[in-house]
Design an enzyme around this catalytic site. Structure first.
Site, mmCIF file in Angstrom:
data_model
loop_
_atom_site.group_PDB
_atom_site.id
_atom_site.type_symbol
_atom_site.label_atom_id
_atom_site.label_comp_id
_atom_site.label_asym_id
_atom_site.label_seq_id
_atom_site.Cartn_x
_atom_site.Cartn_y
_atom_site.Cartn_z
ATOM 1 N N LYS A 64 5.554 41.489 109.095
ATOM 2 C CA LYS A 64 5.257 42.321 110.267
ATOM 3 C C LYS A 64 6.254 43.476 110.354
ATOM 4 O O LYS A 64 5.883 44.620 110.633
ATOM 5 C CB LYS A 64 5.330 41.477 111.545
ATOM 6 C CG LYS A 64 4.173 40.505 111.698
ATOM 7 C CD LYS A 64 4.425 39.516 112.831
ATOM 8 C CE LYS A 64 3.361 38.424 112.842
ATOM 9 N NZ LYS A 64 3.648 37.372 113.832
ATOM 10 N N GLN A 108 7.803 35.140 118.062
ATOM 11 C CA GLN A 108 7.133 34.405 116.990
ATOM 12 C C GLN A 108 6.993 32.922 117.371
ATOM 13 O O GLN A 108 7.967 32.287 117.763
ATOM 14 C CB GLN A 108 7.947 34.556 115.689
ATOM 15 C CG GLN A 108 7.312 33.898 114.484
ATOM 16 C CD GLN A 108 5.989 34.533 114.064
ATOM 17 O OE1 GLN A 108 5.826 35.755 114.101
ATOM 18 N NE2 GLN A 108 5.026 33.702 113.686
ATOM 19 N N ASP A 131 1.018 40.792 121.358
ATOM 20 C CA ASP A 131 0.130 39.765 120.807
ATOM 21 C C ASP A 131 -1.103 39.511 121.668
ATOM 22 O O ASP A 131 -2.043 38.866 121.217
ATOM 23 C CB ASP A 131 0.896 38.431 120.720
ATOM 24 C CG ASP A 131 1.483 38.204 119.336
ATOM 25 O OD1 ASP A 131 0.899 38.726 118.365
ATOM 26 O OD2 ASP A 131 2.498 37.495 119.237
#
Ligand code: NAP
Length: 295
Positions: A64, A108, A131
């Site tokens: 990422k 994460q 997200d």
């Protein structure tokens, strides 16, 4: 598809016969994002918070970060020891919420077991959610409002939109009901795709019957061997979100080779849905930056 971006990427660059090459589409989308990011007065800033040293998470975070840098973003990874308390993590998030150079915050998952993931995700400022896991964004998605949308299902919708097939009124069957894939996928197919949607899960009865009626089948179970290729409807569009690391490499939930002759289009694994997820993470951060900067 009001809430699904349309990049107008030439189909011949990413559709190869029946294969939807998400890898190629994602590369083109990332280039579009890079060009849009360049026009902003301030670079989009993406902070990824990684707690602990889970090997798979470390790989995901590194890819990422690399993709964000390549798109011209200010990408940072905040690596924290897994002994950190939830309170300390919440303070970190608060710090980034107040940092005007940050437009996307990603925690994460999975988090260590002594933390409450839902509480941690709700601490991210709604407008900096990268997200789309913040409950306010999930609620907005459901209510038909502008929202940061979960990256994987959004990536699937971008593929369908760029494919240019009219999916209005099709019967879409989603296998899986997780908050991060199955549920938002079903809502997007319903609201943006104008499909008739069936959502299946581990308690679904007569899975065969549902699968065999799917014009669009999205598999997001994290289980292999559940769907018999015989069940697939002739001409179906098959999207395989599943990811399994096996001795033979990465595979999906479905036996795509056995289905290929029947389907109209399908996403291979690897190189299908996976790369679109990262592209959508960049898209969400870019959109946040554009909105915050009034662009
Ligand atoms: P998850 O949270 O474990 O959810 C799996 C879902 O599948 C659950 O709703 C479960 O039902 C359902 N399910 C399990 N067995 C089933 C069966 N036999 N028949 C029908 N439904 C069944 O997983 P997830 O986070 O949504 O991820 C799903 C898969 O996608 C995983 O392989 C993951 O690695 C992959 N993934 C890929 C990407 C990507 O970028 N390509 C991104 C995210 C996830 P219940 O709710 O009843 O338990």
């Amino acid at each position: 598809m009001k809430r699904v971006p349309f990049f107008q990427i030439p189909r011949e660059t990413w559709v190869s016969g029946k294969k939807l090459l998400g890898k190629n589409l994602a590369a083109a989308v990332r280039e579009e994002i890079r060009q849009r990011a360049e026009k902003l007065s301030q670079k989009p800033g993406l902070v990824t918070i990684l707690v602990g040293e889970d090997p798979a998470s470390m790989v995901y975070v590194a890819s990422k970060e690399k993709a964000a840098r390549a798109a011209g973003f200010d990408a940072r990874v905040d690596r924290l020891l897994d002994s950190i308390s939830e309170t300390e993590l919440l303070q970190k998030i608060q710090h980034y919420n107040e940092d005007s150079s940050v437009h996307g915050i990603l925690v994460q998952l999975p988090l260590p077991s002594h933390m409450n993931s839902a509480r941690v995700l709700q601490a991210i400022a709604v407008e900096k959610d990268a997200d789309g896991f913040h409950h306010e964004n999930m609620g907005r998605l459901l209510a038909g409002e502008d929202a940061v949308i979960a990256c994987t299902p959004l990536g699937v919708m971008v593929m369908l939109r760029e494919l240019g097939v009219d999916i209005t009124g099709m019967h879409a069957v989603v296998l899986g009901r997780s908050n991060i894939v199955g549920k938002p996928m079903s809502v997007l197919l319903l609201e943006e795709g104008q499909c008739t949607v069936t959502t299946c899960h581990s308690r679904t009865r007569n899975l065969r019957e549902h699968v065999s009626r799917a014009d669009i089948l999205v598999a997001a179970m994290g289980r292999r061997g559940v769907v018999d290729p015989e069940w697939i409807k002739e001409g179906a569009i098959v999207i395989d979100v599943g990811m399994h690391r096996t001795d033979e490499g990465l595979t999906g939930d479905l036996d795509l080779a056995a289905m290929e002759s029947k389907v109209s289009f399908y996403t291979p694994v690897p190189g299908g849905v996976g790369p679109m997820t990262i592209a959508m993470l960049l898209y969400n951060t870019l959109r946040n930056a554009e909105k915050i900067q009034g662009a």
